[in-house]
Design a protein around this motif. Structure first.
Motif, PDB file in Angstrom:
ATOM      1  N   ALA A 133       0.842  -1.211   0.000  1.00 50.13           N
ATOM      2  CA  ALA A 133       0.000   0.000   0.000  1.00 50.13           C
ATOM      3  C   ALA A 133       0.875   1.258   0.000  1.00 50.13           C
ATOM      4  N   GLN A 142      -0.571   6.540   1.349  1.00 48.30           N
ATOM      5  CA  GLN A 142      -0.508   7.290   2.614  1.00 48.30           C
ATOM      6  C   GLN A 142      -0.186   8.762   2.410  1.00 48.30           C
ATOM      7  N   GLU A 191      -3.399  10.436   2.527  1.00 49.76           N
ATOM      8  CA  GLU A 191      -4.091  10.248   3.810  1.00 49.76           C
ATOM      9  C   GLU A 191      -3.384  10.951   4.985  1.00 49.76           C
ATOM     10  N   HIS A 192      -2.038  11.001   4.913  1.00 42.71           N
ATOM     11  CA  HIS A 192      -1.286  11.522   6.069  1.00 42.71           C
ATOM     12  C   HIS A 192      -0.329  12.659   5.731  1.00 42.71           C
ATOM     13  N   TYR A 202     -15.873   4.742   5.876  1.00 40.95           N
ATOM     14  CA  TYR A 202     -15.755   4.883   7.329  1.00 40.95           C
ATOM     15  C   TYR A 202     -17.125   4.608   7.938  1.00 40.95           C
ATOM     16  N   TRP A 253     -11.921  -0.833   1.726  1.00 35.92           N
ATOM     17  CA  TRP A 253     -11.243  -0.541   2.999  1.00 35.92           C
ATOM     18  C   TRP A 253     -12.395  -0.192   3.941  1.00 35.92           C
ATOM     19  N   ARG A 311     -15.115   4.661  12.250  1.00 35.93           N
ATOM     20  CA  ARG A 311     -14.640   6.000  12.647  1.00 35.93           C
ATOM     21  C   ARG A 311     -15.823   6.869  13.048  1.00 35.93           C
ATOM     22  N   LYS A 360     -10.593  -4.777   3.300  1.00 36.97           N
ATOM     23  CA  LYS A 360      -9.363  -4.494   4.034  1.00 36.97           C
ATOM     24  C   LYS A 360      -9.771  -3.900   5.365  1.00 36.97           C
ATOM     25  N   LYS A 420      -8.651  -3.420   9.806  1.00 43.40           N
ATOM     26  CA  LYS A 420      -7.522  -3.372  10.746  1.00 43.40           C
ATOM     27  C   LYS A 420      -7.711  -4.459  11.783  1.00 43.40           C
ATOM     28  N   ILE A 470      -0.234  -3.987   3.060  1.00 50.33           N
ATOM     29  CA  ILE A 470       0.638  -3.395   4.076  1.00 50.33           C
ATOM     30  C   ILE A 470       1.540  -2.329   3.449  1.00 50.33           C
TER      31      ILE A 470
HETATM   32  P1  FBP Z   1      -0.430   0.833   6.320  1.00 48.21           P
HETATM   33  O1  FBP Z   1      -0.065  -0.647   6.208  1.00 48.21           O
HETATM   34  O2  FBP Z   1       0.744   1.724   6.127  1.00 48.21           O
HETATM   35  O3  FBP Z   1      -1.194   1.085   7.588  1.00 48.21           O
HETATM   36  O4  FBP Z   1      -1.427   1.127   5.104  1.00 48.21           O
HETATM   37  C1  FBP Z   1      -2.737   0.700   5.147  1.00 48.21           C
HETATM   38  C2  FBP Z   1      -3.722   1.814   4.930  1.00 48.21           C
HETATM   39  O5  FBP Z   1      -5.038   1.318   4.831  1.00 48.21           O
HETATM   40  C3  FBP Z   1      -3.409   2.666   3.713  1.00 48.21           C
HETATM   41  O6  FBP Z   1      -3.932   2.093   2.537  1.00 48.21           O
HETATM   42  C4  FBP Z   1      -4.015   3.990   4.097  1.00 48.21           C
HETATM   43  O7  FBP Z   1      -3.381   5.060   3.519  1.00 48.21           O
HETATM   44  C5  FBP Z   1      -3.800   4.037   5.573  1.00 48.21           C
HETATM   45  O8  FBP Z   1      -3.699   2.714   6.031  1.00 48.21           O
HETATM   46  C6  FBP Z   1      -4.918   4.756   6.268  1.00 48.21           C
HETATM   47  O9  FBP Z   1      -4.711   4.707   7.628  1.00 48.21           O
HETATM   48  P2  FBP Z   1      -5.545   5.613   8.650  1.00 48.21           P
HETATM   49  O10 FBP Z   1      -6.915   5.792   8.090  1.00 48.21           O
HETATM   50  O11 FBP Z   1      -5.540   4.832   9.920  1.00 48.21           O
HETATM   51  O12 FBP Z   1      -4.816   6.889   8.758  1.00 48.21           O
END
Ligand code: FBP
Length: 246
Positions: free
Chosen positions: A17, A20, A23-24, A108, A138, A142, A171, A173, A223
């Protein structure tokens, strides 16, 4: 019938993956892994079953993508507070043009905006299935309303939602409890389950969890940070593969 074979090796999957950045922001990256070419090289050398990208990277680095592509069709930044919403940013047709063999979409559940994401997913699922493209959801719980729910309940709810809305793979967690995960996998029925890596963990804990994930009959992993934030992505990938394809 939607076939997952382009995404699997001997019935299991290891996806890399790399969405990010949207997303971050750049907070997850260092000098090396901020470059998409570094990640695409890991995916190629370590023979990942697929790489997960947003449209922009898939377009700009198209010539460097040498493993199957899973295109994320929605996304958001983490700058907005409150219950999250992630809207569609790319169409199924665009994903196909970019060579995607599957599409991904984040929902979410529990967010006050979940209805919008569920509806967008419905449209994507229908269009993708018309083209025989697998859809990966995914599904992350949330928002304010989920605060009092247990990890077990929420993980299974995510999994079941995936089955109900027609995802081919979900997908989710992992909450770290093996029995809870087994219940979630049962809840997903014929929809396959892959687990996200999360923030970078101690290697021993990561590998123990992956063993549990495989023992729970998950399809595998999608991952990111635990691979490309590792100083030795090849080494950690080999250890993970040994567990998945024992
Ligand atoms: P990671 O293995 O780095 O956690 O990636 C998985 C993932 O689902 C990514 O596809 C996505 O960008 C990120 O985690 C989102 O994480 P969060 O919503 O917790 O910030």
């Amino acid at each position: 019938m939607i076939k997952l074979n382009k995404l699997l090796t001997k019935g299991k999957a290891l996806f890399l993956a790399y969405d990010q950045g949207l997303e971050h922001g750049s907070a997850d990256f260092n000098d090396k892994n901020i470059n998409p070419e570094y990640i695409l090289e890991i995916a190629k050398k370590e023979k990942y079953n697929a790489v997960i990208l947003q449209k922009g990277i898939a377009e700009k680095y198209k010539d460097k993508i040498s493993v199957p592509l899973i295109l994320k069709l929605n996304g958001k930044t983490d700058l907005v507070k409150g219950d999250p919403i992630s809207r569609q940013l790319c169409t199924v047709e665009e994903a196909i043009k970019l060579g995607a063999v599957a599409v991904g979409y984040t929902i979410y559940i529990g967010s006050q905006h979940e209805n919008i994401m569920l509806k967008e997913f419905e449209d994507i699922q229908r269009k993708a299935h018309k083209k025989l493209l697998p859809v990966i959801a995914w599904i992350y719980p949330r928002g304010k309303s989920i605060k009092k729910k247990s990890g077990k309940e929420l993980m299974a709810y995510c999994a079941r939602t995936g089955l109900e809305i027609g995802a081919d793979i979900i997908k989710i967690k992992y909450n770290g409890n093996l029995n809870d995960l087994k219940w979630a996998v049962k809840s997903a029925g014929k929809t396959k389950v892959v687990i996200a890596g999360g923030i970078k963990k101690n290697e021993k804990i990561l590998l123990k969890q992956i063993k549990e994930i495989i023992d729970s009959k998950c399809l595998g992993l999608a991952i990111g940070r635990n691979i490309w934030q590792n100083k030795e992505p090849a080494k950690i990938t080999k250890k993970i593969k040994k567990i998945i394809w024992k």
